[in-house]
Design a protein around this motif. Sequence first.
Motif, PDB file in Angstrom:
ATOM      1  N   ALA A  79      45.158 -67.559  87.460  1.00 44.43           N
ATOM      2  CA  ALA A  79      46.256 -68.099  88.264  1.00 44.43           C
ATOM      3  C   ALA A  79      46.686 -69.480  87.757  1.00 44.43           C
ATOM      4  CB  ALA A  79      45.833 -68.193  89.727  1.00 44.43           C
ATOM      5  N   LYS A  80      47.993 -69.673  87.679  1.00 41.40           N
ATOM      6  CA  LYS A  80      48.569 -70.920  87.159  1.00 41.40           C
ATOM      7  C   LYS A  80      48.075 -72.139  87.927  1.00 41.40           C
ATOM      8  CE  LYS A  80      53.062 -73.157  86.469  1.00 41.40           C
ATOM      9  NZ  LYS A  80      54.540 -73.006  86.660  1.00 41.40           N
ATOM     10  N   ARG A  81      47.941 -72.028  89.242  1.00 41.30           N
ATOM     11  CA  ARG A  81      47.533 -73.164  90.054  1.00 41.30           C
ATOM     12  C   ARG A  81      46.113 -73.631  89.696  1.00 41.30           C
ATOM     13  NH1 ARG A  81      49.717 -74.700  94.947  1.00 41.30           N
ATOM     14  NH2 ARG A  81      51.592 -73.769  94.044  1.00 41.30           N
ATOM     15  N   LYS A  82      45.230 -72.678  89.387  1.00 37.75           N
ATOM     16  CA  LYS A  82      43.870 -73.055  88.993  1.00 37.75           C
ATOM     17  C   LYS A  82      43.870 -73.793  87.653  1.00 37.75           C
ATOM     18  CE  LYS A  82      41.244 -69.503  91.443  1.00 37.75           C
ATOM     19  NZ  LYS A  82      40.326 -68.359  91.310  1.00 37.75           N
ATOM     20  N   VAL A  83      44.693 -73.325  86.723  1.00 41.68           N
ATOM     21  CA  VAL A  83      44.809 -73.999  85.430  1.00 41.68           C
ATOM     22  C   VAL A  83      45.285 -75.434  85.634  1.00 41.68           C
ATOM     23  CG1 VAL A  83      46.058 -74.018  83.230  1.00 41.68           C
ATOM     24  CG2 VAL A  83      45.224 -71.850  84.178  1.00 41.68           C
ATOM     25  N   GLU A  84      46.262 -75.609  86.508  1.00 39.85           N
ATOM     26  CA  GLU A  84      46.781 -76.950  86.790  1.00 39.85           C
ATOM     27  C   GLU A  84      45.699 -77.854  87.381  1.00 39.85           C
ATOM     28  OE1 GLU A  84      49.996 -76.059  89.391  1.00 39.85           O
ATOM     29  OE2 GLU A  84      51.415 -75.578  87.772  1.00 39.85           O
ATOM     30  N   MET A  85      44.851 -77.295  88.245  1.00 38.51           N
ATOM     31  CA  MET A  85      43.803 -78.092  88.874  1.00 38.51           C
ATOM     32  C   MET A  85      42.731 -78.501  87.869  1.00 38.51           C
ATOM     33  SD  MET A  85      43.424 -76.138  92.536  1.00 38.51           S
ATOM     34  CE  MET A  85      42.239 -77.314  93.172  1.00 38.51           C
ATOM     35  N   ILE A  86      42.379 -77.606  86.951  1.00 38.96           N
ATOM     36  CA  ILE A  86      41.404 -77.947  85.911  1.00 38.96           C
ATOM     37  C   ILE A  86      41.936 -79.112  85.078  1.00 38.96           C
ATOM     38  CG2 ILE A  86      40.328 -77.124  83.770  1.00 38.96           C
ATOM     39  CD1 ILE A  86      40.283 -74.313  85.183  1.00 38.96           C
ATOM     40  N   ARG A  87      43.189 -79.032  84.717  1.00 42.84           N
ATOM     41  CA  ARG A  87      43.800 -80.099  83.921  1.00 42.84           C
ATOM     42  C   ARG A  87      43.941 -81.383  84.734  1.00 42.84           C
ATOM     43  NH1 ARG A  87      48.094 -75.927  81.071  1.00 42.84           N
ATOM     44  NH2 ARG A  87      46.693 -75.269  79.379  1.00 42.84           N
ATOM     45  N   PHE A  88      44.174 -81.243  86.044  1.00 47.43           N
ATOM     46  CA  PHE A  88      44.256 -82.427  86.907  1.00 47.43           C
ATOM     47  C   PHE A  88      42.955 -83.222  86.852  1.00 47.43           C
ATOM     48  CE2 PHE A  88      43.160 -84.249  91.064  1.00 47.43           C
ATOM     49  CZ  PHE A  88      44.171 -85.190  91.195  1.00 47.43           C
ATOM     50  N   TYR A  89      41.827 -82.513  86.795  1.00 44.56           N
ATOM     51  CA  TYR A  89      40.524 -83.181  86.741  1.00 44.56           C
ATOM     52  C   TYR A  89      40.131 -83.571  85.320  1.00 44.56           C
ATOM     53  CZ  TYR A  89      39.722 -81.961  91.638  1.00 44.56           C
ATOM     54  OH  TYR A  89      39.814 -81.859  93.013  1.00 44.56           O
ATOM     55  N   GLY A  90      41.050 -83.403  84.373  1.00 41.04           N
ATOM     56  CA  GLY A  90      40.789 -83.846  83.012  1.00 41.04           C
ATOM     57  C   GLY A  90      40.181 -82.801  82.107  1.00 41.04           C
ATOM     58  N   GLY A  91      40.079 -81.565  82.588  1.00 42.62           N
ATOM     59  CA  GLY A  91      39.493 -80.501  81.781  1.00 42.62           C
ATOM     60  C   GLY A  91      40.507 -79.849  80.864  1.00 42.62           C
ATOM     61  N   GLU A  92      39.994 -79.127  79.870  1.00 41.28           N
ATOM     62  CA  GLU A  92      40.829 -78.346  78.966  1.00 41.28           C
ATOM     63  C   GLU A  92      40.630 -76.867  79.281  1.00 41.28           C
ATOM     64  OE1 GLU A  92      40.369 -79.219  74.815  1.00 41.28           O
ATOM     65  OE2 GLU A  92      39.750 -81.277  75.235  1.00 41.28           O
ATOM     66  N   CYS A  93      41.653 -76.056  78.982  1.00 38.20           N
ATOM     67  CA  CYS A  93      41.586 -74.614  79.202  1.00 38.20           C
ATOM     68  C   CYS A  93      41.694 -73.891  77.863  1.00 38.20           C
ATOM     69  CB  CYS A  93      42.706 -74.160  80.133  1.00 38.20           C
ATOM     70  SG  CYS A  93      42.622 -74.899  81.776  1.00 38.20           S
ATOM     71  N   HIS A  94      40.736 -73.038  77.609  1.00 39.12           N
ATOM     72  CA  HIS A  94      40.689 -72.249  76.377  1.00 39.12           C
ATOM     73  C   HIS A  94      40.787 -70.780  76.804  1.00 39.12           C
ATOM     74  CE1 HIS A  94      39.412 -71.535  72.157  1.00 39.12           C
ATOM     75  NE2 HIS A  94      38.860 -70.434  72.675  1.00 39.12           N
ATOM     76  N   PHE A  95      41.894 -70.122  76.454  1.00 42.22           N
ATOM     77  CA  PHE A  95      42.174 -68.788  76.991  1.00 42.22           C
ATOM     78  C   PHE A  95      41.748 -67.682  76.025  1.00 42.22           C
ATOM     79  CE2 PHE A  95      45.338 -71.595  78.983  1.00 42.22           C
ATOM     80  CZ  PHE A  95      45.043 -71.356  80.311  1.00 42.22           C
ATOM     81  N   VAL A  96      41.284 -66.569  76.602  1.00 36.86           N
ATOM     82  CA  VAL A  96      40.988 -65.356  75.839  1.00 36.86           C
ATOM     83  C   VAL A  96      41.713 -64.185  76.496  1.00 36.86           C
ATOM     84  CG1 VAL A  96      38.748 -66.188  75.036  1.00 36.86           C
ATOM     85  CG2 VAL A  96      38.880 -64.901  77.169  1.00 36.86           C
ATOM     86  N   GLU A  97      42.136 -63.235  75.693  1.00 40.49           N
ATOM     87  CA  GLU A  97      42.857 -62.071  76.227  1.00 40.49           C
ATOM     88  C   GLU A  97      41.906 -61.074  76.886  1.00 40.49           C
ATOM     89  OE1 GLU A  97      46.043 -61.579  76.539  1.00 40.49           O
ATOM     90  OE2 GLU A  97      46.529 -63.500  75.613  1.00 40.49           O
ATOM     91  N   ASP A  98      40.742 -60.900  76.295  1.00 43.61           N
ATOM     92  CA  ASP A  98      39.757 -59.933  76.792  1.00 43.61           C
ATOM     93  C   ASP A  98      38.690 -60.668  77.595  1.00 43.61           C
ATOM     94  OD1 ASP A  98      37.888 -58.010  77.275  1.00 43.61           O
ATOM     95  OD2 ASP A  98      37.548 -57.474  75.162  1.00 43.61           O
ATOM     96  N   PRO A  99      38.580 -60.405  78.923  1.00 42.55           N
ATOM     97  CA  PRO A  99      37.562 -61.078  79.740  1.00 42.55           C
ATOM     98  C   PRO A  99      36.141 -60.914  79.209  1.00 42.55           C
ATOM     99  CG  PRO A  99      39.122 -59.912  81.137  1.00 42.55           C
ATOM    100  CD  PRO A  99      39.417 -59.496  79.732  1.00 42.55           C
ATOM    101  N   CYS A 100      35.892 -59.837  78.471  1.00 39.60           N
ATOM    102  CA  CYS A 100      34.548 -59.624  77.929  1.00 39.60           C
ATOM    103  C   CYS A 100      34.223 -60.608  76.805  1.00 39.60           C
ATOM    104  CB  CYS A 100      34.403 -58.188  77.430  1.00 39.60           C
ATOM    105  SG  CYS A 100      34.455 -56.952  78.755  1.00 39.60           S
ATOM    106  N   GLN A 101      35.227 -61.343  76.307  1.00 38.16           N
ATOM    107  CA  GLN A 101      34.996 -62.338  75.255  1.00 38.16           C
ATOM    108  C   GLN A 101      34.588 -63.697  75.814  1.00 38.16           C
ATOM    109  OE1 GLN A 101      38.788 -62.383  73.261  1.00 38.16           O
ATOM    110  NE2 GLN A 101      38.220 -60.737  71.851  1.00 38.16           N
TER     111      GLN A 101
END
Length: 344
Positions: free
Chosen positions: A107-129
């Motif tokens: 969810a976009k809102r969760k990504v925004e909150m992680i970044r709000f706290y100074g975190g980075e987001c590293h995305f994968v297409e396959d959840p098993c990865q």
Amino acid sequence: MQTPWIRHAITEINADFQRSADTHLIRFSLEAYPGIHFYLKDESTHPSGSLKHRLARSLFLYGLANGWIRENTPIIEASSGSTAVSEAYFSRLLGLPFIAVMPASTAKRKVEMIRFYGGECHFVEDPCQLYSESERLAQSLNGHFMDQFTYAERATDWRGNNNIAESIFRQMAHEPFPIPHTLIMSAGTGGTSATLGRYIRYQGYETRLLVVDPEHSVFFDYWHRRDRTLSSERGSAIEGIGRPRVEPSFLPDVIDEMIKVPDSATVAAMLKLETILGRRPGASTGTNFWGMLQVAQRMRAQGQQGALVTLLCDSGERYPDTYYNPEWVKQHIGDIQPWVRDLA
């Protein structure tokens, strides 16, 4: 040897805990179920907004006490959102870099909150990865992979120390039915269900533990078959719960019963609960509430009275573009109207 920084870090986390009052236990009744009291423990009121605040705090203390987290250690976590938000919160508190390895569908809102706290987001297409990519990042950055799915059940003090189970029973002490008939919980890591089940047995309560599992999760099948090799080719559509593989923190023997909940039923129950509470719960709370209603129906049929307790895991305000968007629900979940009518 414990360094001054580690002592400071543990003190900071404990101070954060002391600043946070215990979460509220919300009671409500439903006309269709006389003599049955419904309770929601509202975990959305934690500073980082969800049940995972408790887990993140425990994982950080566990990592610090074990010597795995030191000054400037990069923190990496595999998470569909809420755990990552909470770990980003604690990483900022301690001045540590944080990277969340997440499904691209988070969810976009969760990504925004992680970044709000100074975190980075590293995305994968396959959840098993998620796991292999997290391990790769931790190794390349000389960081620490928190690995909530392995350490959730062992990082939490299930005997007491204000864990989620102790808190529930303490808050229930003056209620009409102080010992709940059933606790209902969904599983993501399995850490919370392990804490609840262990504490019930440790204290000798007659309370039963029901774990509800969404579609495309292997926990339900594993509980029945005890086959650790089980896997699913796709991840759960309900963020934060359900897993495509059997996680080390999921302990089947502390669970009395499991129910598989259709995703459409989850969303319908979530929307029903919104009308009861006057505010939006997250989707995993819909899964919990659906399971709660199944128990209530059985109790009513058997002429039983008592208390049912589950968790409001996070706020629905995190999901305006997904579970509260009818077009998204139609595309990704399907037709929920038969379930909506069933709950009317």
